[in-house]
Design a protein around this motif. Structure first.
Motif, PDB file in Angstrom:
ATOM      1  N   ARG A 125      43.383  28.427  43.823  1.00 42.06           N
ATOM      2  CA  ARG A 125      44.368  27.908  43.787  1.00 42.06           C
ATOM      3  C   ARG A 125      45.396  29.211  43.302  1.00 42.06           C
ATOM      4  O   ARG A 125      46.080  29.177  42.879  1.00 42.06           O
ATOM      5  N   HIS A 126      44.442  30.385  43.108  1.00 41.36           N
ATOM      6  CA  HIS A 126      45.250  31.434  42.045  1.00 41.36           C
ATOM      7  C   HIS A 126      45.431  32.443  42.971  1.00 41.36           C
ATOM      8  O   HIS A 126      45.531  33.399  42.840  1.00 41.36           O
ATOM      9  N   SER A 127      45.098  32.574  44.400  1.00 38.32           N
ATOM     10  CA  SER A 127      46.028  32.342  45.817  1.00 38.32           C
ATOM     11  C   SER A 127      47.449  32.573  45.630  1.00 38.32           C
ATOM     12  O   SER A 127      48.208  33.421  46.771  1.00 38.32           O
ATOM     13  N   GLY A 128      47.979  32.102  45.143  1.00 32.21           N
ATOM     14  CA  GLY A 128      49.364  32.351  44.816  1.00 32.21           C
ATOM     15  C   GLY A 128      50.044  30.985  45.841  1.00 32.21           C
ATOM     16  O   GLY A 128      49.365  29.946  46.266  1.00 32.21           O
ATOM     17  N   TYR A 150      44.634  25.129  46.973  1.00 32.23           N
ATOM     18  CA  TYR A 150      43.976  24.159  46.361  1.00 32.23           C
ATOM     19  C   TYR A 150      42.946  24.032  44.946  1.00 32.23           C
ATOM     20  O   TYR A 150      42.472  23.096  44.488  1.00 32.23           O
ATOM     21  N   ASN A 151      41.989  24.756  46.152  1.00 30.67           N
ATOM     22  CA  ASN A 151      41.285  25.402  45.507  1.00 30.67           C
ATOM     23  C   ASN A 151      40.199  25.539  43.974  1.00 30.67           C
ATOM     24  O   ASN A 151      40.894  26.462  44.129  1.00 30.67           O
ATOM     25  N   ASP A 152      39.888  24.480  43.552  1.00 26.13           N
ATOM     26  CA  ASP A 152      39.368  24.689  41.604  1.00 26.13           C
ATOM     27  C   ASP A 152      38.288  25.480  41.942  1.00 26.13           C
ATOM     28  O   ASP A 152      37.791  25.414  42.707  1.00 26.13           O
ATOM     29  N   PRO A 153      38.277  26.294  40.888  1.00 26.18           N
ATOM     30  CA  PRO A 153      37.600  27.508  41.626  1.00 26.18           C
ATOM     31  C   PRO A 153      36.169  26.891  40.958  1.00 26.18           C
ATOM     32  O   PRO A 153      35.306  27.140  42.181  1.00 26.18           O
ATOM     33  N   GLU A 154      35.182  26.969  39.589  1.00 25.50           N
ATOM     34  CA  GLU A 154      34.498  25.523  39.276  1.00 25.50           C
ATOM     35  C   GLU A 154      34.072  24.967  40.946  1.00 25.50           C
ATOM     36  O   GLU A 154      32.310  24.880  40.990  1.00 25.50           O
ATOM     37  N   THR A 155      34.560  24.415  41.584  1.00 23.19           N
ATOM     38  CA  THR A 155      34.454  23.679  42.596  1.00 23.19           C
ATOM     39  C   THR A 155      33.875  24.008  43.988  1.00 23.19           C
ATOM     40  O   THR A 155      32.918  23.810  44.415  1.00 23.19           O
ATOM     41  N   VAL A 156      34.640  25.481  44.330  1.00 29.31           N
ATOM     42  CA  VAL A 156      33.946  26.259  44.745  1.00 29.31           C
ATOM     43  C   VAL A 156      32.877  26.519  44.757  1.00 29.31           C
ATOM     44  O   VAL A 156      31.977  26.788  45.368  1.00 29.31           O
ATOM     45  N   TYR A 157      32.432  27.385  43.688  1.00 27.19           N
ATOM     46  CA  TYR A 157      31.429  27.876  42.764  1.00 27.19           C
ATOM     47  C   TYR A 157      30.040  27.006  43.054  1.00 27.19           C
ATOM     48  O   TYR A 157      29.372  27.119  43.830  1.00 27.19           O
ATOM     49  N   ASP A 158      30.735  25.659  42.968  1.00 29.55           N
ATOM     50  CA  ASP A 158      29.305  24.920  42.972  1.00 29.55           C
ATOM     51  C   ASP A 158      29.287  24.173  44.457  1.00 29.55           C
ATOM     52  O   ASP A 158      28.121  24.289  45.114  1.00 29.55           O
ATOM     53  N   ASP A 210      40.828  36.113  45.895  1.00 29.79           N
ATOM     54  CA  ASP A 210      42.245  36.189  46.208  1.00 29.79           C
ATOM     55  C   ASP A 210      43.480  36.958  45.980  1.00 29.79           C
ATOM     56  O   ASP A 210      42.653  37.783  45.790  1.00 29.79           O
ATOM     57  N   HIS A 211      44.453  36.233  46.978  1.00 27.67           N
ATOM     58  CA  HIS A 211      45.863  37.116  47.290  1.00 27.67           C
ATOM     59  C   HIS A 211      45.851  37.722  45.688  1.00 27.67           C
ATOM     60  O   HIS A 211      46.368  37.240  44.943  1.00 27.67           O
ATOM     61  N   ASP A 212      44.990  39.177  45.418  1.00 25.99           N
ATOM     62  CA  ASP A 212      45.732  39.870  44.880  1.00 25.99           C
ATOM     63  C   ASP A 212      45.959  39.237  42.825  1.00 25.99           C
ATOM     64  O   ASP A 212      46.690  39.673  42.218  1.00 25.99           O
ATOM     65  N   SER A 213      44.792  38.733  42.428  1.00 30.09           N
ATOM     66  CA  SER A 213      44.798  37.657  41.861  1.00 30.09           C
ATOM     67  C   SER A 213      42.865  37.778  41.258  1.00 30.09           C
ATOM     68  O   SER A 213      42.302  37.981  42.217  1.00 30.09           O
ATOM     69  N   VAL A 214      42.705  37.754  40.045  1.00 32.05           N
ATOM     70  CA  VAL A 214      41.525  37.701  39.562  1.00 32.05           C
ATOM     71  C   VAL A 214      41.447  36.780  38.326  1.00 32.05           C
ATOM     72  O   VAL A 214      40.413  36.660  38.082  1.00 32.05           O
ATOM     73  N   ASP A 215      42.131  35.922  38.515  1.00 31.80           N
ATOM     74  CA  ASP A 215      42.598  34.414  37.764  1.00 31.80           C
ATOM     75  C   ASP A 215      41.535  33.808  37.267  1.00 31.80           C
ATOM     76  O   ASP A 215      41.485  33.461  36.448  1.00 31.80           O
ATOM     77  N   ALA A 216      40.775  33.612  38.667  1.00 34.72           N
ATOM     78  CA  ALA A 216      39.534  32.926  39.103  1.00 34.72           C
ATOM     79  C   ALA A 216      38.312  32.809  38.193  1.00 34.72           C
ATOM     80  O   ALA A 216      37.657  32.161  37.546  1.00 34.72           O
TER      81      ALA A 216
END
Length: 283
Positions: free
Chosen positions: A10-13, A28-36, A50-56
């Protein structure tokens, strides 16, 4: 070790399409769900691009096997937009990369100075818009790696990228480019003999990679867009008024597939013909 090297959260903007860019996210992917999900599907290591972001990374720091990456939206000297994958970065690198993203040679110089492995992604796809002949010359001169297996674009487009990588002796990577959970880990990169994130990244730099999994298909993209549309409706209930537009998605993805095949045909012919092809192959 295995890692899906093209993953979005979801942090890809926001989407970059007219109207939708104001209301709809790229993912709309949640980072923790992506990891799991990635770990459950057999990935030894996990990264997020993510696009231009490291917030995840805030949700994933300290998780076993996680390393930080980013997909940078960059402008070439010819004014075209491309996506650059940078792998194994830190927060300071992110700041410096964003400062340079409108100057491709400066971006590449920084990545080389910091010994960060980087790739040009979906090189034979029209996803980011037009190309120019100069762009391919820069891909040959500046990039150590090419994404040759992208899980969202047609097999022919990936095959052209793989041929380019072999001609230029570039490292090859693969990733799902998944903006939903459905395609995660179905396309990935393997580095035989790697035992942790650092040895995996070293394998990328040395070209000791194998790309595995599936290219994209018509139904893969159609399903992804439908999933994103439904996620938008769940997040913003008022957008249910646009739900009938989802019926047009199969036609949109059919047109997109035709456009992608034409894009690959045009640039494959350009790259491997006349003076441009000879110049690029020599490089």
């Amino acid at each position: 070790m295995r890692c899906d090297l093209h993953v979005h959260t979801r942090h890809s903007g926001m989407c970059n399409l007219p109207v939708l860019k104001h209301i709809c996210r790229e993912s709309y992917n949640d980072p923790e769900t992506v990891y799991d999900t990635l770990k459950r599907r057999g990935m030894d290591l996990v990264t997020v691009t993510d696009h231009d972001s490291v917030d995840a990374a805030e949700a994933l720091r300290g998780r076993p096997g996680f390393f930080l990456s980013e997909e940078i939206t960059c402008i070439t000297p010819s004014g075209m937009e491309i996506h650059v994958g940078a792998f194994g970065i830190d927060d300071r690198d992110h700041i410096e990369l964003q400062r340079r993203r409108k100057d491709l040679p400066a971006l590449a110089a920084y990545l080389c100075e910091q010994d960060i492995f980087f790739t040009v992604n979906h090189v034979f796809s029209g996803l980011t818009g037009r190309r120019a002949e100069l762009d391919f010359e820069l891909f040959a001169d500046l990039f150590p790696g090419i994404e040759t297996l992208n899980g969202q674009i047609p097999a022919g487009n990936n095959a052209a990228a793989a041929r380019l990588a072999r001609e230029w002796r570039k490292s090859e990577i693969g990733g799902s480019d998944s903006h939903t959970l459905a395609s995660l880990a179905l396309t990935y990169t393997e580095v035989p003999g790697a035992y942790d994130a650092e040895s995996f990244l070293q394998g990328l730099r040395r070209g000791h990679t194998c790309v595995r999994g599936a290219s994209g298909g018509y139904w893969t993209l159609t399903r992804a867009i439908l999933h994103i549309g439904l996620a938008l409706i769940r997040e913003k209930r008022w957008t249910i008024a646009f739900a009938p537009l989802l019926l047009t998605v199969p036609l949109i993805t059919l047109a997109n597939r035709a456009s992608e095949l034409l894009f690959e045909h045009k640039w494959s012919r350009q790259v491997w013909s006349t003076a441009l092809g000879e110049r690029l192959i020599r490089s």
